[in-house]
Design an enzyme around this catalytic site. Structure first.
Site, mmCIF file in Angstrom:
data_model
loop_
_atom_site.group_PDB
_atom_site.id
_atom_site.type_symbol
_atom_site.label_atom_id
_atom_site.label_comp_id
_atom_site.label_asym_id
_atom_site.label_seq_id
_atom_site.Cartn_x
_atom_site.Cartn_y
_atom_site.Cartn_z
ATOM 1 N N SER A 160 0.838 -1.198 0.000
ATOM 2 C CA SER A 160 0.000 0.000 0.000
ATOM 3 C C SER A 160 0.877 1.253 0.000
ATOM 4 O O SER A 160 1.699 1.428 -0.891
ATOM 5 C CB SER A 160 -0.954 -0.042 1.194
ATOM 6 O OG SER A 160 -1.979 0.913 1.063
ATOM 7 N N ASP A 219 -9.061 -4.909 -5.767
ATOM 8 C CA ASP A 219 -8.594 -3.951 -4.761
ATOM 9 C C ASP A 219 -9.517 -2.730 -4.769
ATOM 10 O O ASP A 219 -9.581 -1.998 -5.756
ATOM 11 C CB ASP A 219 -7.151 -3.541 -5.092
ATOM 12 C CG ASP A 219 -6.488 -2.739 -3.974
ATOM 13 O OD1 ASP A 219 -7.209 -2.080 -3.197
ATOM 14 O OD2 ASP A 219 -5.247 -2.760 -3.898
ATOM 15 N N HIS A 244 -7.059 -5.890 -1.489
ATOM 16 C CA HIS A 244 -5.907 -5.027 -1.211
ATOM 17 C C HIS A 244 -4.890 -5.685 -0.275
ATOM 18 O O HIS A 244 -3.697 -5.570 -0.477
ATOM 19 C CB HIS A 244 -6.420 -3.726 -0.582
ATOM 20 C CG HIS A 244 -5.367 -2.693 -0.330
ATOM 21 N ND1 HIS A 244 -4.743 -2.007 -1.350
ATOM 22 C CD2 HIS A 244 -4.840 -2.208 0.834
ATOM 23 C CE1 HIS A 244 -3.870 -1.146 -0.832
ATOM 24 N NE2 HIS A 244 -3.910 -1.256 0.490
#
Length: 433
Positions: free
Chosen positions: A240, A332, A367
């Site tokens: 991320s 995601d 994600h």
């Protein structure tokens, strides 16, 4: 209860192992053709309990061994279904996500077998048999060393043995904190791994100021100069927001010279000249693009869409000189990882360095692509560093496909790191419990 069912034998082998090691569940001495439920129960360090279960039918010898689950939190032949399909027990508060805080203790899971096909009320049932299974992030001999040198808030995990070992800087995302479990598991596979807190470091907590880019260079130097680290073989792994800093350091730092980079669920979109604070501010400026689904869960993936064509707002991946592995979940909902990967691929092709790029892209994965058998959280409560406000964040992913993505990606991440840090050799320090 039938007397014969009192003698049911349950075993899980290995009963102690690393978090990414598979185990085999075996039930014996049951009544032939009897219906049984195999259940896993885990109590997290935060006090919340998680469960998974499968419904089985014993064969003609009264055995269950690599047989399909007919129903439950998983179905079919799923050797690790009791881990990856773990979910909060009924009545738990919403938005939970399982994360190991103290990696010096194992994740303990009680595996039990019950008569009949049960789906609820397990607390009131007496199991026919049960065993406790331990899953560790730290292999025997791995050393955990807190690092405060140079103002760092970090933890170094050294594999067992004298070394020297290739090094790895491990960066997590926008929630901050010192997250250690991935670094510990990577050290268990032979990499000297340093988990870094760069958003909620002691410096930031004390001064109220974000760290600058030199903070990452300090971490690199500390790792590079450690007597048990091979200073010429260092990689970075980020998830991320951690990918933003990984790409920034890999491309623009005069100090950090990486042998490889792994970027999971991230993007190259950022102000090129920006610090951590300025990149955060850039994201925040686009907060108006935030969406909410019907459950009022936050969707942030549009903040960076459409992908900018302004070169000052994208890390220039065409300048990368080390191999790059991108891991993408195509569902995601938090960050535009798929669109970013496509743009990165085009940029590197134009620059002539696309031979350095490997992309792993997984349909219906979300994600949070973590080490294998980590339970899937499609959404969970999340507190961002910049807002300090808890929200219910939609991460995305479908449980089965997400589990398969985590398992496949982890294997390929380890192969990628071995190829680029060990020259393809399997680390001799790798140890099983």
């Amino acid at each position: 209860m039938d007397r014969k069912q009192c003698c049911v034998k349950l075993s899980v082998q290995p009963s102690r192992g690393l978090m990414d090691e598979k185990f085999i569940v075996l039930v014996q001495n049951a009544l032939p053709g009897s219906q049984l439920t195999i259940r896993a129960l885990h109590q997290c360090e935060d006090g919340h309990s998680w469960e998974a279960f499968g419904h089985y039918t014993a064969d003609t010898t009264g055995t269950i061994n690599e047989d399909p689950s007919i129903h439950g939190t998983y179905s079919g032949v799923e050797q690790m279904g009791l881990l990856w399909s773990l979910r909060p027990i009924p009545g738990s508060k919403p938005g939970l996500r399982m994360r190991k805080k103290n990696i010096q203790t194992p994740m303990e899971v009680t595996v039990s077998v019950y008569q009949g096909h049960q789906t609820e009320g397990f607390a009131d049932l007496v199991p026919l048999s049960g065993v406790v299974v331990e899953r560790w992030y730290m292999a025997p001999g791995v050393r955990r060393i807190p690092v405060t040198e140079g103002g760092l808030t970090a933890t170094l995990f050294l594999p067992s043995g004298p070394g020297p070992f290739p090094g790895l800087l491990d960066l997590w995302g926008g929630g901050g904190q010192l997250v250690e479990y991935r670094a510990a598991l990577l050290a268990s596979h032979g990499f000297a791994s340093m988990a870094i807190d760069y958003l909620t470091s002691k410096f930031t907590m004390k001064t109220g100021k974000m760290v600058d880019n030199q903070y990452f260079e300090t971490a690199y130097r500390v790792l590079q100069q450690h007597p048990q680290v091979c200073g010429s073989k260092i990689a970075m792994i980020g998830l991320s927001f951690g990918t933003s800093m990984t790409l920034k350091m890999a491309i623009y730092s005069e100090v950090i010279k990486l042998s490889a980079a792994v970027c999971i669920s991230g993007s190259h979109v950022q102000p090129v000249e920006g610090s951590v604070e300025e990149i955060m501010g850039f994201f925040q400026k686009n907060a108006g693009k935030t969406r909410f689904n019907e459950k009022n869960e936050v969707i942030w993936r549009d903040l960076l869409l459409p992908i900018s064509t302004d070169p000052s707002l994208k890390a220039d991946v065409g300048r990368l000189q080390c191999p790059l592995l991108l891991v993408v979940g195509e569902d995601d909902q938090n960050w535009p990882a798929q669109e970013s990967a496509l743009d990165i691929k085009e940029m590197m092709a134009r620059a002539g360095n696309s031979h350095l790029l490997t992309v792993l892209s997984y349909p219906n994965a979300g994600h949070l692509i973590e080490p294998p058998y980590t339970p899937h959280a499609r959404s969970s409560t999340f507190k961002t560093v910049e807002i300090q406000e808890k929200v219910m964040c939609l991460w995305g992913g479908q449980t089965v496909e997400h589990f398969r993505a985590q398992e496949d990606a982890w294997k390929k991440i380890l192969v990628f790191l071995r190829e680029n840090l060990y020259g393809g050799r399997k680390p001799t320090s790798f140890s099983h419990l």
